[in-house]
Design a protein around this motif. Structure first.
Motif, PDB file in Angstrom:
ATOM      1  N   SER A 304      45.572  65.571  65.328  1.00 30.68           N
ATOM      2  CA  SER A 304      46.488  64.520  65.783  1.00 30.68           C
ATOM      3  C   SER A 304      47.222  64.938  67.053  1.00 30.68           C
ATOM      4  O   SER A 304      47.443  64.116  67.951  1.00 30.68           O
ATOM      5  N   VAL A 305      47.589  66.222  67.140  1.00 31.52           N
ATOM      6  CA  VAL A 305      48.234  66.712  68.355  1.00 31.52           C
ATOM      7  C   VAL A 305      47.261  66.640  69.526  1.00 31.52           C
ATOM      8  O   VAL A 305      47.636  66.272  70.645  1.00 31.52           O
ATOM      9  N   ARG A 306      46.010  66.962  69.258  1.00 29.62           N
ATOM     10  CA  ARG A 306      44.985  66.891  70.310  1.00 29.62           C
ATOM     11  C   ARG A 306      44.866  65.464  70.850  1.00 29.62           C
ATOM     12  O   ARG A 306      44.753  65.266  72.071  1.00 29.62           O
ATOM     13  N   ARG A 307      44.891  64.490  69.963  1.00 35.97           N
ATOM     14  CA  ARG A 307      44.799  63.101  70.413  1.00 35.97           C
ATOM     15  C   ARG A 307      46.006  62.718  71.278  1.00 35.97           C
ATOM     16  O   ARG A 307      45.862  61.995  72.273  1.00 35.97           O
ATOM     17  N   GLN A 308      47.167  63.213  70.907  1.00 35.72           N
ATOM     18  CA  GLN A 308      48.359  62.937  71.702  1.00 35.72           C
ATOM     19  C   GLN A 308      48.252  63.565  73.090  1.00 35.72           C
ATOM     20  O   GLN A 308      48.625  62.958  74.096  1.00 35.72           O
ATOM     21  N   VAL A 309      47.719  64.782  73.132  1.00 35.64           N
ATOM     22  CA  VAL A 309      47.542  65.448  74.430  1.00 35.64           C
ATOM     23  C   VAL A 309      46.567  64.660  75.295  1.00 35.64           C
ATOM     24  O   VAL A 309      46.777  64.471  76.498  1.00 35.64           O
ATOM     25  N   GLN A 310      45.481  64.189  74.692  1.00 34.26           N
ATOM     26  CA  GLN A 310      44.486  63.435  75.456  1.00 34.26           C
ATOM     27  C   GLN A 310      45.051  62.144  76.033  1.00 34.26           C
ATOM     28  O   GLN A 310      44.534  61.626  77.026  1.00 34.26           O
ATOM     29  N   SER A 311      46.096  61.628  75.411  1.00 34.00           N
ATOM     30  CA  SER A 311      46.681  60.374  75.899  1.00 34.00           C
ATOM     31  C   SER A 311      47.712  60.578  77.000  1.00 34.00           C
ATOM     32  O   SER A 311      48.241  59.606  77.541  1.00 34.00           O
ATOM     33  N   LEU A 312      48.008  61.825  77.339  1.00 34.75           N
ATOM     34  CA  LEU A 312      49.041  62.099  78.342  1.00 34.75           C
ATOM     35  C   LEU A 312      48.644  61.552  79.715  1.00 34.75           C
ATOM     36  O   LEU A 312      47.501  61.686  80.152  1.00 34.75           O
ATOM     37  N   SER A 313      49.606  60.958  80.369  1.00 32.78           N
ATOM     38  CA  SER A 313      49.441  60.537  81.767  1.00 32.78           C
ATOM     39  C   SER A 313      50.748  60.828  82.478  1.00 32.78           C
ATOM     40  O   SER A 313      51.701  61.353  81.879  1.00 32.78           O
ATOM     41  N   LEU A 314      50.815  60.505  83.736  1.00 35.66           N
ATOM     42  CA  LEU A 314      52.051  60.746  84.466  1.00 35.66           C
ATOM     43  C   LEU A 314      53.187  59.936  83.874  1.00 35.66           C
ATOM     44  O   LEU A 314      53.014  58.797  83.431  1.00 35.66           O
ATOM     45  N   SER A 315      54.373  60.521  83.858  1.00 32.80           N
ATOM     46  CA  SER A 315      55.546  59.828  83.337  1.00 32.80           C
ATOM     47  C   SER A 315      55.917  58.652  84.223  1.00 32.80           C
ATOM     48  O   SER A 315      55.624  58.637  85.423  1.00 32.80           O
ATOM     49  N   ALA A 316      56.597  57.679  83.601  1.00 36.83           N
ATOM     50  CA  ALA A 316      57.067  56.524  84.374  1.00 36.83           C
ATOM     51  C   ALA A 316      58.084  56.975  85.409  1.00 36.83           C
ATOM     52  O   ALA A 316      58.780  57.973  85.227  1.00 36.83           O
ATOM     53  N   ASN A 317      58.147  56.221  86.494  1.00 38.85           N
ATOM     54  CA  ASN A 317      59.060  56.573  87.578  1.00 38.85           C
ATOM     55  C   ASN A 317      60.112  55.486  87.692  1.00 38.85           C
ATOM     56  O   ASN A 317      59.825  54.303  87.544  1.00 38.85           O
ATOM     57  N   ASP A 318      61.362  55.892  87.940  1.00 38.17           N
ATOM     58  CA  ASP A 318      62.433  54.902  87.984  1.00 38.17           C
ATOM     59  C   ASP A 318      62.655  54.321  89.373  1.00 38.17           C
ATOM     60  O   ASP A 318      63.633  53.629  89.618  1.00 38.17           O
ATOM     61  N   GLY A 319      61.750  54.637  90.280  1.00 41.75           N
ATOM     62  CA  GLY A 319      61.855  54.070  91.619  1.00 41.75           C
ATOM     63  C   GLY A 319      62.742  54.850  92.550  1.00 41.75           C
ATOM     64  O   GLY A 319      62.926  54.457  93.704  1.00 41.75           O
ATOM     65  N   SER A 320      63.281  55.955  92.091  1.00 41.45           N
ATOM     66  CA  SER A 320      64.171  56.750  92.935  1.00 41.45           C
ATOM     67  C   SER A 320      63.426  57.920  93.556  1.00 41.45           C
ATOM     68  O   SER A 320      63.949  59.024  93.677  1.00 41.45           O
ATOM     69  N   VAL A 321      62.214  57.696  93.931  1.00 39.06           N
ATOM     70  CA  VAL A 321      61.366  58.696  94.576  1.00 39.06           C
ATOM     71  C   VAL A 321      61.336  59.980  93.758  1.00 39.06           C
ATOM     72  O   VAL A 321      61.538  61.075  94.268  1.00 39.06           O
ATOM     73  N   GLY A 322      61.062  59.819  92.475  1.00 42.44           N
ATOM     74  CA  GLY A 322      60.901  60.989  91.615  1.00 42.44           C
ATOM     75  C   GLY A 322      62.181  61.548  91.084  1.00 42.44           C
ATOM     76  O   GLY A 322      62.179  62.614  90.479  1.00 42.44           O
ATOM     77  N   PHE A 323      63.320  60.885  91.269  1.00 48.41           N
ATOM     78  CA  PHE A 323      64.586  61.447  90.807  1.00 48.41           C
ATOM     79  C   PHE A 323      64.559  61.709  89.310  1.00 48.41           C
ATOM     80  O   PHE A 323      64.193  60.853  88.520  1.00 48.41           O
ATOM     81  N   GLY A 324      64.974  62.922  88.933  1.00 49.67           N
ATOM     82  CA  GLY A 324      65.084  63.258  87.527  1.00 49.67           C
ATOM     83  C   GLY A 324      63.777  63.471  86.803  1.00 49.67           C
ATOM     84  O   GLY A 324      63.766  63.557  85.573  1.00 49.67           O
ATOM     85  N   ASP A 325      62.673  63.554  87.508  1.00 48.34           N
ATOM     86  CA  ASP A 325      61.377  63.643  86.839  1.00 48.34           C
ATOM     87  C   ASP A 325      61.199  64.947  86.076  1.00 48.34           C
ATOM     88  O   ASP A 325      60.664  64.955  84.977  1.00 48.34           O
ATOM     89  N   THR A 326      61.581  66.052  86.640  1.00 51.29           N
ATOM     90  CA  THR A 326      61.411  67.345  85.983  1.00 51.29           C
ATOM     91  C   THR A 326      62.779  67.898  85.642  1.00 51.29           C
ATOM     92  O   THR A 326      63.488  68.387  86.509  1.00 51.29           O
ATOM     93  N   ASP A 327      63.131  67.811  84.371  1.00 52.12           N
ATOM     94  CA  ASP A 327      64.445  68.258  83.903  1.00 52.12           C
ATOM     95  C   ASP A 327      64.247  69.499  83.042  1.00 52.12           C
ATOM     96  O   ASP A 327      64.212  69.417  81.818  1.00 52.12           O
ATOM     97  N   LEU A 328      64.092  70.664  83.671  1.00 54.46           N
ATOM     98  CA  LEU A 328      63.837  71.883  82.922  1.00 54.46           C
ATOM     99  C   LEU A 328      65.045  72.341  82.108  1.00 54.46           C
ATOM    100  O   LEU A 328      64.885  72.753  80.944  1.00 54.46           O
ATOM    101  N   PRO A 329      66.270  72.293  82.631  1.00 51.17           N
ATOM    102  CA  PRO A 329      67.414  72.636  81.777  1.00 51.17           C
ATOM    103  C   PRO A 329      67.534  71.699  80.585  1.00 51.17           C
ATOM    104  O   PRO A 329      67.819  72.121  79.460  1.00 51.17           O
TER     105      PRO A 329
END
Length: 475
Positions: A304-329
Motif C-alpha cells: 500500500s505504501v508502494r502504491r502511494q509512492v507511485q502516485s506522487l507528483s509535484l505538490s500544488a503551487n499557491d501561485g506565489s512562485v514556489g513560496f513555502g514549497d519546501t518547509d524543512l523545519p
C-alpha cells in the motif's frame, strides 16, 4: 695352458642356465613375500575408504545439528536452547552409524560453540555445556547467531587391526549462520516541492524548454512550475505528454523509493519485520499552510505504501512562485510526534514494539522562507539543529541530498555558461552550504548525495542497507 675354446663356451652356457633357474625361484619367492604387504595395503585402503565415508556421514549430521540451532523459530529462543537442540539433533542422527566411536558428552570428541549478537548488548560466545541445561527459555533474543560444531572420533578397521591399528581417526566441523531481519520502522519524508520539477538531466531540460516554448509560448525549466492564467498547460503537464516524455526530479525520486520498498519486501520474505510511513514535503494549501502532510501511516503493508509512492507528483503551487514549497523545519517538527521512540537501547529491533526507528529525508535541501529576496520568496539551507530532537530519542536520521544542480539560462546552447536569474538569486548564494547542513542533520554514515537518476537510486538502496544492518551501539 690354454683351454679348449669349445669346452669353455659349453661350461659358460651351463653356468648361465643354472643362474636362470635360480632367478626364477627367487622371483617366485619374492612375489610370495610381496603378496603379504600388498594384501594389507589393499585392506588398509578399504579401511581408509570406509573411514572417509563415515566421516562424510558424520559431517552431514553435524551440518544438520548446526542448522538446527539457527532456524528461524530457534532464533526466537535464547542461546542455551539452541545448544540443547543442536546436541539432541546430533545424537539422534549419529546414533547407530556402524563403526563410529564418538561420545558427544566428551568435550575432546564433540563441542558446540554458539555466538549470538544483540542490538544493545555485547556479543555472547558460549561453548555449550554437555549436561545440566537449565532455564532454556530464559535469555535475550539475538539478532544473529553462528553455530559451530567440531567432532573427532574413530572408525573401526578390519584389515589394519591385524597390524595393531584398530581404528582410524575421523574429524571435521560444520558452521551455520542466520541473521535475523531486525524489526525497523522507516518514516520517509519525500520532497515533492516545485523545485523537484526540475529536469532530471540536461537532455530532459532541453526537451522541457522546447516543449514549453511550443505549447505555452515561453521556454521554461525553472521558476515556472505554476501555470500562468494565460497559459494552457503547466510545466508538469507538458513533461508528461507522450511526445515530450521528459523525466523530472520527482520522477527519479518516485522510482528510487519504489525500488527501495521492493528491496524491503524481498529481503524480509514472509516476515513482517519492516514498517514504512510516508510524508510528503510540499503541501501548499495556502500562503501560511504547513508544508508537509502524512501521506501513508506507519504500516507493515508495504504494497500500500508502494502504491502511494507511485502516485506522487509535484505538490500544488499557491501561485506565489514556489513560496513555502519546501518547509524543512516544518517537516522535522511535523514528523517527530509520529515516531514512537523510547531510546536507542530499548528500540533494539528485537520485536515489533521495540523496532529500531529511522527518519529518512530525501530532498534538494533548500528551505523556502517568506521574504522579498526574489518575488517575495527567500531560501536558506536546512538548519541541522532541527534534527537533534530525533537523535536524542535514539532515532537514526538518514538524508539523501538530490544535488541542486545549476540551471542553465539557455539549454539549447551547451556552450553558453550563463545561468537562470532565479538560480543566481535564490540558490547560488547558499549552494555551498546545502550539503554540509544536510550532512550535519544526518546520523553518522547516513548521508548520501546524488545528482542523477542512477545515483539517487543507488543512494536509496544504500540508505536501506545501512538501516537493516545489525547495529553496533556506542555509549
Amino acid at each position: 695352458m690354454i683351454a679348449d675354446p669349445l669346452s669353455a663356451l659349453s661350461s659358460l652356457a651351463a653356468a648361465l642356465r643354472r643362474i636362470w633357474r635360480e632367478r626364477r625361484a627367487n622371483v617366485m619367492m619374492f612375489t610370495a613375500f610381496a603378496l603379504i604387504p600388498l594384501t594389507f595395503a589393499t585392506g588398509m585402503g578399504v579401511d581408509y575408504s570406509r573411514a572417509m565415508s563415515l566421516q562424510s556421514k558424520v559431517a552431514s549430521v553435524a551440518d544438520a545439528a548446526s542448522l538446527a540451532a539457527v532456524t528461524q523459530p530457534m532464533m526466537q529462543k535464547p542461546i542455551l536452547t539452541a545448544c540443547d537442540v543442536a546436541r539432541r539433533t546430533f545424537v539422534a542422527q549419529a546414533t547407530g552409524l556402524a563403526g563410529l566411536h564418538l561420545d558427544p558428552l566428551i568435550a575432546s570428541q564433540f563441542t558446540i560453540t554458539i555466538t549470538d549478537t544483540y542490538a544493545s548488548l555485547p556479543p555472547a560466545t558460549l561453548t555449550c555445556p554437555t549436561i545440566g541445561l537449565t532455564g532454556l527459555d530464559v535469555g535475550p533474543i539475538p539478532l544473529s547467531r553462528v553455530a559451530r560444531i567440531d567432532f573427532r572420533g574413530t572408525s573401526d578397521n578390519s584389515f589394519a587391526g591385524v597390524l595393531g591399528l584398530a581404528t582410524l581417526t575421523i574429524k571435521g566441523s560444520a558452521t551455520a549462520k542466520t541473521v535475523n531481519a531486525p524489526f525497523i520502522d522507516i518514516h520517509l519524508a519525500l520532497d515533492t516541492s516545485q523545485s523537484m520539477g526540475l529536469a532530471a538531466t540536461d537532455a530532459d531540460a532541453l526537451k522541457l524548454w522546447n516543449a514549453t516554448l511550443a505549447r505555452n509560448g515561453r521556454g521554461c525549466q525553472f521558476g515556472c512550475h505554476a501555470r500562468d492564467p494565460n497559459e494552457k498547460y503547466s510545466m508538469e503537464d507538458i513533461a508528461r505528454m507522450p511526445d515530450v516524455n521528459a523525466k523530472l526530479r520527482v520522477d527519479v525520486l518516485r522510482d528510487a523509493t519504489t525500488d527501495m520498498i521492493d528491496t524491503a519486501v524481498q529481503s524480509q520474505g514472509t516476515n513482517t519485520s519492516y514498517q514504512f510511513a510516508l510524508y510528503r514535503i510540499g503541501k501548499n494549501a495556502g500562503r501560511y499552510a504547513i508544508g508537509v502532510d502524512q501521506y501513508a501511516p506507519l504500516t507493515t503493508d508495504l504494497a500500500s505504501v508502494r502504491r502511494q509512492v507511485q502516485s506522487l507528483s509535484l505538490s500544488a503551487n499557491d501561485g506565489s512562485v514556489g513560496f513555502g514549497d519546501t518547509d524543512l523545519p516544518g517537516t522535522t517538527n511535523f514528523v517527530l510526534p509520529y515516531i514512537k521512540a523510547t531510546s536507542a537501547a530499548y528500540d533494539d529491533g528485537t520485536t515489533q514494539v521495540r523496532a529500531r526507528k529511522f527518519f529518512f529525508i530525501v530532498t534538494d535541501g533548500v528551505t523556502d522562507t517568506e521574504g522579498w529576496c526574489t518575488y517575495g520568496h527567500c531560501t536558506s539551507p536546512m538548519n541541522p539543529a532541527t534534527c537533534d530532537a530525533y537523535k536524542q530519542k535514539g532515532i537514526t536520521v538518514g538524508v539523501v541530498y538530490t544535488t541542486y544542480l545549476p540551471t542553465k539560462a539557455d539549454p539549447t546552447n551547451p556552450r553558453n555558461p550563463a545561468l537562470r536569474d532565479e538560480y543566481i538569486k535564490l540558490i547560488q548564494p547558499i549552494a555551498t552550504q546545502i550539503a554540509p547542513a544536510l550532512q550535519a542533520c544526518a546520523s553518522p554514515g547516513y548521508f548520501f548525495e546524488a545528482s542523477d537518476g542512477p545515483g539517487i537510486h543507488a543512494a536509496m538502496q544504500k540508505l536501506f542497507a545501512q538501516a537493516t544492518k545489525t547495529p553496533t551501539l556506542t555509549r
